[in-house]
Design a protein around this motif. Structure first.
Motif, PDB file in Angstrom:
ATOM      1  N   PRO A 105      -0.050   0.488  13.389  1.00 30.53           N
ATOM      2  CA  PRO A 105       0.374   2.008  12.664  1.00 30.53           C
ATOM      3  C   PRO A 105       1.731   1.505  11.972  1.00 30.53           C
ATOM      4  N   VAL A 106       1.583   1.762  10.647  1.00 31.48           N
ATOM      5  CA  VAL A 106       2.794   1.346   9.741  1.00 31.48           C
ATOM      6  C   VAL A 106       3.450   2.630   9.368  1.00 31.48           C
ATOM      7  N   THR A 107       4.533   2.694   9.684  1.00 33.80           N
ATOM      8  CA  THR A 107       5.515   3.847   9.175  1.00 33.80           C
ATOM      9  C   THR A 107       5.910   3.814   7.708  1.00 33.80           C
TER      10      THR A 107
ATOM     11  N   THR B  41       4.494   1.500   1.466  1.00 32.97           N
ATOM     12  CA  THR B  41       3.997   2.673   1.904  1.00 32.97           C
ATOM     13  C   THR B  41       4.667   3.830   1.785  1.00 32.97           C
ATOM     14  N   THR B  42       5.606   3.926   0.922  1.00 36.25           N
ATOM     15  CA  THR B  42       6.611   4.939   0.862  1.00 36.25           C
ATOM     16  C   THR B  42       5.992   6.503   0.710  1.00 36.25           C
ATOM     17  N   SER B  43       4.691   6.456   0.379  1.00 38.49           N
ATOM     18  CA  SER B  43       4.052   7.622   0.162  1.00 38.49           C
ATOM     19  C   SER B  43       3.364   7.996   1.509  1.00 38.49           C
TER      20      SER B  43
ATOM     21  N   ILE C 192      -4.514  -9.163   3.951  1.00 35.45           N
ATOM     22  CA  ILE C 192      -3.903  -7.787   4.832  1.00 35.45           C
ATOM     23  C   ILE C 192      -5.040  -6.900   4.409  1.00 35.45           C
ATOM     24  N   THR C 193      -5.093  -5.815   5.032  1.00 38.86           N
ATOM     25  CA  THR C 193      -6.003  -4.803   4.666  1.00 38.86           C
ATOM     26  C   THR C 193      -5.570  -3.350   5.462  1.00 38.86           C
ATOM     27  N   GLY C 194      -6.005  -1.991   4.730  1.00 42.19           N
ATOM     28  CA  GLY C 194      -5.669  -0.665   5.495  1.00 42.19           C
ATOM     29  C   GLY C 194      -5.760   0.292   4.523  1.00 42.19           C
ATOM     30  N   ALA C 195      -5.552   1.337   5.040  1.00 42.46           N
ATOM     31  CA  ALA C 195      -5.587   2.475   4.643  1.00 42.46           C
ATOM     32  C   ALA C 195      -4.860   2.544   3.366  1.00 42.46           C
TER      33      ALA C 195
END
Length: 393
Positions: free
Chosen positions: A370-372, A333-335, A301-304
């Motif tokens: 898009p991940v919240t 990704t709580t940040s 998995i990859t991403g920003a």
């Protein structure tokens, strides 16, 4: 003498026929239309039930006395005012509903209600803003029993709950889960902590229109099953009472609706199979899949969230015994919000993406997902590109 004997026999025969008729009348039930039945007060009624951290609420009742063993359908109804005059399903513009019907039905007196559906009904009735949800709340519960065109309500019991804020949008698809000796680590663990380890969800169907209120609809799963595979499909994580179990032969299923366990689902032979489940119609079929998918040694998995240059982040294979196609990753990704994709290691030639979140079906070279912001168990199926971001908090 013969005539006397014959008359005696006729007399005895007549008595026997009369007795038989009496027995028939005694065995035929008198059909009744009861006006009440009892919903038992749950043992937890005086405790504060934390709805956000609950998977189900259990209720029991006595069957209404119809004079025979009737096929009764039950529904749970709740109110915040102890008034049951206008439901959220019936309310029109300018009106205010005073009760809601939980979007599930049951056919036994032992009822397991999905806590998320219960919570949504509470929120729908309360209509609070995010900063105005009460700390605790009394909820009035009754059952509605239906046989044919005849329906009656039970008494009302009161339970205390800790509600939480829910954004009232269209319902997410209500996932169904696989568990068994061929699923993940094969441990048959049936709890939230086992998602992605011993249990994983079926996939949604791309472009399918799920019920906006209940999330019901069609679900699928394609994967490899060994010859000795035994598994079940669960409606709710944490409960064994509702879901699909084994049918009359290998490759068939039966729905368990709170009754006795019919046994485990099996397959006729080792191979790839596609399971198709419809949660509205409560049907489930298993068919051999004529495919020879690539068996990847690794998946990423990859991403920003991983860095500006989107480096590869290794996922974990959930099955190391047979051919594996399910991969997991714990994502934090709580940040802030981010984007993600799935790909093979060291190359962008094979990657999957989509615009859907938290569940979707990735396509080859598709869009960034898009991940919240949040914490998730990420589950990816490399056969059909389906994925789930399941919130853990």
């Amino acid at each position: 003498m013969k005539k006397i004997y014959l008359l005696a026999m006729l007399f005895v025969g007549s008595l026997a026929m009369l007795t038989a008729c009496e027995d028939d009348r005694d065995s035929n039930p008198t059909i009744q239309q009861p006006t009440e039945f009892v919903l038992n007060t749950p043992a937890y009624a005086t405790s504060d039930i934390d709805l956000k951290n609950s998977t189900e609420l259990r209720f029991t009742c006595s069957q209404p006395n119809y004079g025979y063993t009737a096929a009764v359908t039950y529904q749970v109804q709740i109110s915040l005012t102890n008034s049951f005059t206008l439901s959220t399903d019936e309310v029109e513009e300018g009106q205010t509903a005073d009760y809601a019907v939980i979007d599930e039905s049951y056919t036994t007196c032992n009822i397991s209600t999905d806590a998320s559906l219960f919570s949504t009904a509470v929120m729908t009735l309360g209509g609070w803003t995010e900063d105005a949800v009460p700390a605790t709340l009394d909820v009035y519960v009754r059952l509605y029993a239906t046989v044919g065109d005849y329906s009656i309500a039970s008494n009302v019991v009161t339970i205390s709950v800790v509600p939480y804020y829910i954004e009232l949008t269209d319902a997410l698809p209500q996932l169904w889960y696989l568990v068994g000796n061929c699923i993940g680590d094969g441990a048959w663990s049936n709890n939230a902590a086992a998602i992605g380890v011993s249990i994983y969800p079926m996939s949604i169907v791309k472009d399918y229109e799920y019920d906006a209120k209940t999330g019901d609809g069609e679900y699928t799963f394609t994967g490899y099953f060994p010859a000795d595979a035994e598994f079940k499909i669960l409606k709710t994580v944490g409960s064994w009472d509702y879901g699909f179990c084994g049918g009359s032969s290998a490759g068939t299923t039966s729905y368990r609706d709170g009754g006795d366990d019919p046994g485990n689902i099996t397959v006729p032979a080792a191979g790839y199979y596609t399971i198709t489940l419809n949660s509205s119609a409560l049907t489930c079929t298993i068919e051999a899949a004529d495919i020879t998918p690539t068996v990847y040694e690794s998946m990423c998995i990859t991403g920003a969230f991983a860095g500006d240059d989107w480096p590869d982040v290794a996922m974990t294979a959930v099955n190391t015994v047979t051919e594996n196609h399910i991969w997991t990753y714990t994502l934090d990704t709580t940040s802030g919000d981010t984007e993600a994709k799935f790909k093979i290691s060291g190359s962008w030639d094979t990657n999957w993406g989509s615009t859907e979140f938290p569940y979707g079906v990735g396509t080859s070279g598709g869009s960034n997902i898009p991940v919240t912001a949040g914490k998730y168990i990420v589950i990816f199926n490399d056969i059909d590109g389906s994925y789930h971001f399941i919130a853990t908090e």
